[in-house]
Design a protein around this motif. Structure first.
Motif, mmCIF file in Angstrom:
data_model
loop_
_atom_site.group_PDB
_atom_site.id
_atom_site.type_symbol
_atom_site.label_atom_id
_atom_site.label_comp_id
_atom_site.label_asym_id
_atom_site.label_seq_id
_atom_site.Cartn_x
_atom_site.Cartn_y
_atom_site.Cartn_z
ATOM 1 N N ALA A 25 0.797 -1.221 0.000
ATOM 2 C CA ALA A 25 0.000 0.000 0.000
ATOM 3 C C ALA A 25 0.833 1.276 0.000
ATOM 4 O O ALA A 25 0.352 2.333 -0.389
ATOM 5 C CB ALA A 25 -0.928 0.009 1.206
ATOM 6 N N LEU A 26 2.077 1.175 0.463
ATOM 7 C CA LEU A 26 2.899 2.371 0.620
ATOM 8 C C LEU A 26 4.032 2.410 -0.400
ATOM 9 O O LEU A 26 4.536 1.367 -0.818
ATOM 10 C CB LEU A 26 3.493 2.414 2.034
ATOM 11 C CG LEU A 26 2.497 2.415 3.192
ATOM 12 C CD1 LEU A 26 3.237 2.391 4.521
ATOM 13 C CD2 LEU A 26 1.554 3.607 3.109
ATOM 14 N N GLU A 30 7.751 5.788 1.925
ATOM 15 C CA GLU A 30 6.774 5.757 3.019
ATOM 16 C C GLU A 30 6.979 4.514 3.884
ATOM 17 O O GLU A 30 6.892 4.595 5.111
ATOM 18 C CB GLU A 30 5.347 5.756 2.459
ATOM 19 C CG GLU A 30 4.935 7.050 1.803
ATOM 20 C CD GLU A 30 3.598 6.938 1.108
ATOM 21 O OE1 GLU A 30 2.842 7.927 1.137
ATOM 22 O OE2 GLU A 30 3.308 5.881 0.504
ATOM 23 N N TYR A 31 7.248 3.378 3.255
ATOM 24 C CA TYR A 31 7.458 2.132 4.002
ATOM 25 C C TYR A 31 8.699 2.240 4.893
ATOM 26 O O TYR A 31 8.683 1.794 6.037
ATOM 27 C CB TYR A 31 7.566 0.943 3.053
ATOM 28 C CG TYR A 31 7.597 -0.375 3.778
ATOM 29 C CD1 TYR A 31 6.439 -0.907 4.328
ATOM 30 C CD2 TYR A 31 8.783 -1.075 3.932
ATOM 31 C CE1 TYR A 31 6.459 -2.111 5.013
ATOM 32 C CE2 TYR A 31 8.812 -2.278 4.619
ATOM 33 C CZ TYR A 31 7.655 -2.787 5.156
ATOM 34 O OH TYR A 31 7.676 -3.972 5.845
ATOM 35 N N GLN A 32 9.764 2.849 4.388
ATOM 36 C CA GLN A 32 10.963 3.062 5.191
ATOM 37 C C GLN A 32 10.656 3.974 6.376
ATOM 38 O O GLN A 32 11.127 3.750 7.492
ATOM 39 C CB GLN A 32 12.087 3.653 4.341
ATOM 40 C CG GLN A 32 12.658 2.665 3.366
ATOM 41 C CD GLN A 32 13.644 3.308 2.409
ATOM 42 O OE1 GLN A 32 13.852 4.519 2.409
ATOM 43 N NE2 GLN A 32 14.267 2.482 1.576
ATOM 44 N N ARG A 53 -3.595 10.097 4.060
ATOM 45 C CA ARG A 53 -2.995 11.183 3.264
ATOM 46 C C ARG A 53 -3.091 10.843 1.777
ATOM 47 O O ARG A 53 -3.462 11.671 0.957
ATOM 48 C CB ARG A 53 -1.535 11.396 3.653
ATOM 49 C CG ARG A 53 -1.330 12.065 4.993
ATOM 50 C CD ARG A 53 0.126 12.061 5.415
ATOM 51 N NE ARG A 53 1.014 12.699 4.463
ATOM 52 C CZ ARG A 53 1.236 14.022 4.379
ATOM 53 N NH1 ARG A 53 0.625 14.839 5.214
ATOM 54 N NH2 ARG A 53 2.064 14.517 3.481
ATOM 55 N N LYS A 54 -2.769 9.612 1.452
ATOM 56 C CA LYS A 54 -2.804 9.150 0.062
ATOM 57 C C LYS A 54 -4.235 9.223 -0.488
ATOM 58 O O LYS A 54 -4.474 9.744 -1.575
ATOM 59 C CB LYS A 54 -2.282 7.716 0.027
ATOM 60 C CG LYS A 54 -1.945 7.166 -1.309
ATOM 61 C CD LYS A 54 -1.364 5.759 -1.198
ATOM 62 C CE LYS A 54 -0.155 5.668 -0.309
ATOM 63 N NZ LYS A 54 1.119 5.536 -0.993
ATOM 64 N N ALA A 67 -2.779 4.945 -10.556
ATOM 65 C CA ALA A 67 -1.558 4.159 -10.386
ATOM 66 C C ALA A 67 -1.746 3.275 -9.160
ATOM 67 O O ALA A 67 -2.668 3.489 -8.368
ATOM 68 C CB ALA A 67 -0.363 5.090 -10.188
ATOM 69 N N GLU A 68 -0.878 2.306 -8.993
ATOM 70 C CA GLU A 68 -0.909 1.466 -7.800
ATOM 71 C C GLU A 68 -0.631 2.337 -6.573
ATOM 72 O O GLU A 68 0.168 3.283 -6.657
ATOM 73 C CB GLU A 68 0.157 0.370 -7.893
ATOM 74 C CG GLU A 68 -0.118 -0.663 -8.959
ATOM 75 C CD GLU A 68 -1.352 -1.483 -8.654
ATOM 76 O OE1 GLU A 68 -1.547 -1.872 -7.483
ATOM 77 O OE2 GLU A 68 -2.128 -1.739 -9.591
ATOM 78 N N PRO A 69 -1.261 2.053 -5.424
ATOM 79 C CA PRO A 69 -1.040 2.869 -4.222
ATOM 80 C C PRO A 69 0.441 3.018 -3.860
ATOM 81 O O PRO A 69 0.872 4.071 -3.417
ATOM 82 C CB PRO A 69 -1.796 2.129 -3.129
ATOM 83 C CG PRO A 69 -2.771 1.277 -3.834
ATOM 84 C CD PRO A 69 -2.202 0.967 -5.177
ATOM 85 N N GLY A 70 1.213 1.964 -4.074
ATOM 86 C CA GLY A 70 2.633 1.994 -3.738
ATOM 87 C C GLY A 70 3.460 2.909 -4.626
ATOM 88 O O GLY A 70 4.622 3.170 -4.346
#
Length: 140
Positions: A25-26, A30-32, A53-54, A67-70
């Protein structure tokens, strides 16, 4: 024709562990950022903050998930100049309220979120205010 001011809002109830969906999802950045949170409670709050936020950005922009959420990043959290997306700039603010995370995106400006809850206790009106998030991992 786009309206003069576009607004997007997303609210999510914070629930359970988020590790299993966070990587899909991120965005990598964002994941980091999420991984830098020390406790599971901080990670849960941060995941929902990033996700809302997204979602609020996409609702404000008006085209949804093209686009893909990531592939969509809403960092940095404290960006005073807004987030650039699809050629436009959006301001995003977030708020935690009663186990929910709310984010608002506004085209061209940083939105200010103010929550007031007024209750009648014993004939007296009592007012509570919500708190806008700071710039990094945070505590309840």
């Amino acid at each position: 024709m786009k309206p003069d001011i576009s607004v997007g809002l997303d609210i999510e109830k914070m629930m359970g562990p988020v590790e299993e969906w966070a990587s899909a999802a991120l965005a990598d950045e964002e994941y980091q950022y999420l991984s830098s949170c020390e406790t599971n409670a901080e990670k849960t709050k941060m995941f929902y903050r990033l996700w809302t936020r997204k979602e609020s950005l996409l609702k404000c922009e008006g085209r949804g998930f093209m686009a893909e959420p990531g592939q969509i990043c809403t960092l940095p959290l404290d960006c005073a100049n807004g987030i650039s997306y699809c050629g436009d700039v959006y301001g995003i603010s977030s708020l935690e309220w009663q186990r929910h995370i709310l984010s608002v995106a506004l085209a061209g400006k940083i939105p200010r979120i103010l929550v007031r809850e007024i209750t009648n206790i014993g004939g007296y009106l009592r007012e509570k205010h919500g708190n806008v998030f700071g710039n990094s991992c945070f505590h309840a």
